[in-house]
Design a protein around this motif. Structure first.
Motif, PDB file in Angstrom:
ATOM      1  N   SER A  19       0.847  -1.200   0.000  1.00 21.56           N
ATOM      2  CA  SER A  19       0.000   0.000   0.000  1.00 21.56           C
ATOM      3  C   SER A  19       0.874   1.240   0.000  1.00 21.56           C
ATOM      4  O   SER A  19       1.852   1.320   0.744  1.00 21.56           O
ATOM      5  CB  SER A  19      -0.926   0.007   1.215  1.00 21.56           C
ATOM      6  OG  SER A  19      -0.174   0.107   2.414  1.00 21.56           O
ATOM      7  N   ARG A  21       0.692   4.787   1.117  1.00 21.09           N
ATOM      8  CA  ARG A  21      -0.122   5.600   2.018  1.00 21.09           C
ATOM      9  C   ARG A  21       0.286   7.062   1.922  1.00 21.09           C
ATOM     10  O   ARG A  21       1.469   7.394   1.914  1.00 21.09           O
ATOM     11  CB  ARG A  21      -0.005   5.099   3.448  1.00 21.09           C
ATOM     12  CG  ARG A  21      -0.583   3.700   3.634  1.00 21.09           C
ATOM     13  CD  ARG A  21      -0.883   3.369   5.078  1.00 21.09           C
ATOM     14  NE  ARG A  21      -1.750   2.193   5.174  1.00 21.09           N
ATOM     15  CZ  ARG A  21      -3.079   2.231   5.183  1.00 21.09           C
ATOM     16  NH1 ARG A  21      -3.687   3.402   5.106  1.00 21.09           N
ATOM     17  NH2 ARG A  21      -3.795   1.124   5.278  1.00 21.09           N
ATOM     18  N   ALA A  27      -4.984   6.035   0.499  1.00 22.27           N
ATOM     19  CA  ALA A  27      -3.982   5.021   0.176  1.00 22.27           C
ATOM     20  C   ALA A  27      -4.313   4.376  -1.154  1.00 22.27           C
ATOM     21  O   ALA A  27      -5.478   4.338  -1.583  1.00 22.27           O
ATOM     22  CB  ALA A  27      -3.903   3.952   1.272  1.00 22.27           C
ATOM     23  N   TYR A  29      -3.525   0.694  -3.178  1.00 25.68           N
ATOM     24  CA  TYR A  29      -3.071  -0.678  -2.968  1.00 25.68           C
ATOM     25  C   TYR A  29      -2.663  -1.286  -4.308  1.00 25.68           C
ATOM     26  O   TYR A  29      -3.354  -1.123  -5.325  1.00 25.68           O
ATOM     27  CB  TYR A  29      -4.179  -1.521  -2.334  1.00 25.68           C
ATOM     28  CG  TYR A  29      -4.527  -1.103  -0.922  1.00 25.68           C
ATOM     29  CD1 TYR A  29      -3.978  -1.772   0.172  1.00 25.68           C
ATOM     30  CD2 TYR A  29      -5.398  -0.047  -0.679  1.00 25.68           C
ATOM     31  CE1 TYR A  29      -4.292  -1.399   1.465  1.00 25.68           C
ATOM     32  CE2 TYR A  29      -5.709   0.339   0.624  1.00 25.68           C
ATOM     33  CZ  TYR A  29      -5.153  -0.338   1.684  1.00 25.68           C
ATOM     34  OH  TYR A  29      -5.463   0.040   2.969  1.00 25.68           O
ATOM     35  N   ARG A 131      -2.284  -5.572   2.268  1.00 24.57           N
ATOM     36  CA  ARG A 131      -3.390  -5.770   1.341  1.00 24.57           C
ATOM     37  C   ARG A 131      -4.668  -5.135   1.888  1.00 24.57           C
ATOM     38  O   ARG A 131      -4.822  -4.989   3.095  1.00 24.57           O
ATOM     39  CB  ARG A 131      -3.638  -7.262   1.079  1.00 24.57           C
ATOM     40  CG  ARG A 131      -2.467  -7.976   0.417  1.00 24.57           C
ATOM     41  CD  ARG A 131      -2.770  -9.448   0.240  1.00 24.57           C
ATOM     42  NE  ARG A 131      -1.645 -10.173  -0.333  1.00 24.57           N
ATOM     43  CZ  ARG A 131      -1.481 -10.363  -1.640  1.00 24.57           C
ATOM     44  NH1 ARG A 131      -2.357  -9.876  -2.481  1.00 24.57           N
ATOM     45  NH2 ARG A 131      -0.438 -11.043  -2.080  1.00 24.57           N
ATOM     46  N   HIS A 132      -5.559  -4.824   0.989  1.00 26.92           N
ATOM     47  CA  HIS A 132      -6.854  -4.282   1.386  1.00 26.92           C
ATOM     48  C   HIS A 132      -7.780  -5.416   1.787  1.00 26.92           C
ATOM     49  O   HIS A 132      -7.696  -6.532   1.247  1.00 26.92           O
ATOM     50  CB  HIS A 132      -7.463  -3.482   0.230  1.00 26.92           C
ATOM     51  CG  HIS A 132      -8.662  -2.680   0.622  1.00 26.92           C
ATOM     52  ND1 HIS A 132      -9.950  -3.139   0.452  1.00 26.92           N
ATOM     53  CD2 HIS A 132      -8.764  -1.457   1.208  1.00 26.92           C
ATOM     54  CE1 HIS A 132     -10.806  -2.233   0.891  1.00 26.92           C
ATOM     55  NE2 HIS A 132     -10.118  -1.199   1.361  1.00 26.92           N
TER      56      HIS A 132
END
Length: 292
Positions: A19, A21, A27, A29, A131-132
């Motif tokens: 990510s 940010r 953010a 990803y 990870r999201h």
């Protein structure tokens, strides 16, 4: 400090996973160098779009998010994707189809990326392997995503060249010059939802619409004279011309053409400013008006 565009292009070239940010702004990803999700504080969340467009309750989305987040934190290292991600949980519950989920992710990522690429004042930090919770649902080529954001920016500038309306409350005009207007469904929603205090970002969250789409609708309405726009800056107004020379009692000279000095042609009698002369001019004017 390199721009977000340069950093994102470098991560894409390195096929990075993690990510990027940007502080409180949001953010981006990536998975193997491709963008899989993006979230921005200036745009509605995926939960907002799902609730508004698909009628999915926020509680169901929060449950899927909480379960996926716990798996990410308590299971294997983030580099290895969990078996059941948040998006898969939503699909397994039958809350929406995969096509609907992919469409909402597509809209959310395009929306958030536009604002993230325009954000400044944040120190970008890359967290490798993060990870999201939703999981990869759509893969975006970084170069294509950057091109789309530039196209959207050009479209906004072409519609209304100033960004001053993007952060001001949307105030419809009470009266317009046109006898009839044709509006899109989103333009109608913006006009109905505008309460003279909500900004375009507020309306996007209220209506459950992408923030960029609302921005474009606001600029389109302004270009058609349906919204109140700020008055031009007084500092940008053209400078006032030099005042005319003041008359003085006695002989008054007439400026010669092309010079700053005052001169009186010999063929032109000087004005005296005598009240008798003024009364005479008034009588002559009245006589000419009577003849006409």
């Amino acid at each position: 400090m390199p721009s977000v565009e340069i950093i994102l292009s470098g991560l894409a070239s390195d096929r990075a996973t993690g990510s990027l940010r940007l502080g409180k702004a949001g953010a981006i990803y990536l998975t193997d160098g491709r963008v899989t999700y993006a979230e921005s504080a200036a745009a509605p969340r995926l939960e907002d779009l799902l609730a508004a467009c698909r009628g999915i309750s926020a509680h169901a989305v929060r449950q899927a998010r909480q379960s996926a987040t716990e798996d990410l934190r308590g299971g294997e290292p983030p580099v290895a994707a969990p078996q059941i991600l948040g998006g898969d949980r939503l699909l397994a519950q039958g809350l929406l189809t995969r096509g609907e989920l992919e469409f909402c992710v597509l809209s959310t990522v395009l929306d958030a990326s536009y604002f993230l690429l325009e954000s400044t004042g944040h120190r970008p930090r890359f967290r490798r392997g993060e990870r999201h919770w939703l999981g990869p649902q759509w893969y975006f080529d970084a170069a294509g995503l950057l091109r789309e954001c530039k196209r959207r920016k050009a479209q906004l500038e072409q519609t209304w060249p100033s960004a001053e309306l993007d952060t001001l409350p949307v105030v419809p005009r009470r009266r317009i010059a046109a006898q009839r207007v044709v509006l899109s469904s989103l333009q109608w929603e913006v006009l109905v939802g505008a309460d003279s205090t909500a900004t375009p970002a507020d309306l996007a969250r209220k209506l459950g619409r992408p923030a960029y789409s609302v921005l474009l609708a606001v600029r389109q309405l302004a270009s058609r004279g349906l919204l109140r726009v700020p008055e031009p800056d007084a500092a940008a107004a053209p400078a006032a011309q030099d005042p005319l020379p003041r008359r003085t009692r006695g002989a008054t000279e007439i400026p010669a053409a092309g010079t700053g000095s005052l001169a009186t042609p010999a063929s032109l009698p000087g004005a005296t400013g005598d009240p008798t002369d003024v009364n005479l001019l008034i009588r002559l004017r009245n006589a000419l008006e009577a003849l006409t």
